[in-house]
Design an enzyme around this catalytic site. Sequence first.
Site, short mmCIF file in Angstrom:
data_model
loop_
_atom_site.label_atom_id
_atom_site.label_comp_id
_atom_site.label_asym_id
_atom_site.label_seq_id
_atom_site.Cartn_x
_atom_site.Cartn_y
_atom_site.Cartn_z
N HIS A 176 -15.60 24.51 -31.04
CA HIS A 176 -16.07 25.90 -31.01
C HIS A 176 -16.69 26.28 -32.36
O HIS A 176 -17.79 26.83 -32.41
CB HIS A 176 -14.88 26.81 -30.69
N GLU A 177 -15.98 25.98 -33.44
CA GLU A 177 -16.50 26.35 -34.76
C GLU A 177 -17.77 25.59 -35.11
O GLU A 177 -18.69 26.14 -35.72
CB GLU A 177 -15.42 26.14 -35.83
N HIS A 180 -20.79 27.24 -33.70
CA HIS A 180 -21.28 28.30 -34.59
C HIS A 180 -22.09 27.69 -35.74
O HIS A 180 -23.14 28.22 -36.11
CB HIS A 180 -20.11 29.11 -35.15
#
Length: 280
Positions: A176-177, A180
Amino acid sequence: MERIILLCMVSICLSAVQAQKFLFNQKWGPAGYKEWRGVNEETAMDKIIKTNELKATQIIDGTTTLREGDIAVSSGRPPRICFARSCLWSKSVDGHVYIAYNLSPEYNEMDTMLIKTGMANIEQGTCVRFVPRTHQRDYIDIQPKSGCWSYLGARGGRQTVSLQIPNCVQVGVVSHEFMHTLGFVHEQSRLDRDNYVTIMWPNISRDRLRNFEKFRTDTLDLPYDYGSILHFGKYAYSQRGEPTVLPKDNSNIQLGQTSSLSHIDRLKINRLYNCDDMDD
């Protein structure tokens, strides 16, 4: 005397139990906290919220804050959202996007394995490749700071990705990170999201309403992805354990992912970085 001591000990134990119930009660817990019905129902973002809110990680330091719960924004720079191709990592002549990284020595062997599995999650079926930094000017510095967060897209030079030990060192959270880091915002931030989900504003904690803003980002001509690893879960930032995001037409649709990228997540990466030849 012994009876008095015994009664005192019982009283202390009962007080401790009541205190624990108070501290972890849904109503009084920190914003976004909820007693989950089962660990398999937690999305990657649920885990991030639980970690960042319990650690009160809304202000990282004197110059950096978090928006949408885990996207780092430097107050010294103008507020910036990565509008698709405005903050891409460089593409190599061989067609791959190489992202150099430095990994903190504070991570043990298991931590390192999980972080690299998260990297492999991004690499599978895409043109992105994570490589240990040697001489590269632009790179991510992966550190076990407070909370789980990343800056959005390539910023130039060294940029931190925080993966706190142990809460953030989970494959889904890592993936997820890194999404980003590649330049993607949360799925329900799409400008057209109201066609697909209903934001239950009365159920959201008052001080977390801004985490549900919409942004004019490039959808890359891809459909709305309920199952994106970047999608909020149904109870994100709930103030009383009630749903905050509901799919339209079918409330049984699963939102988000626990550990894997969705098929559309991979298509997003390849289209954003012009690697369409890898589309399935």
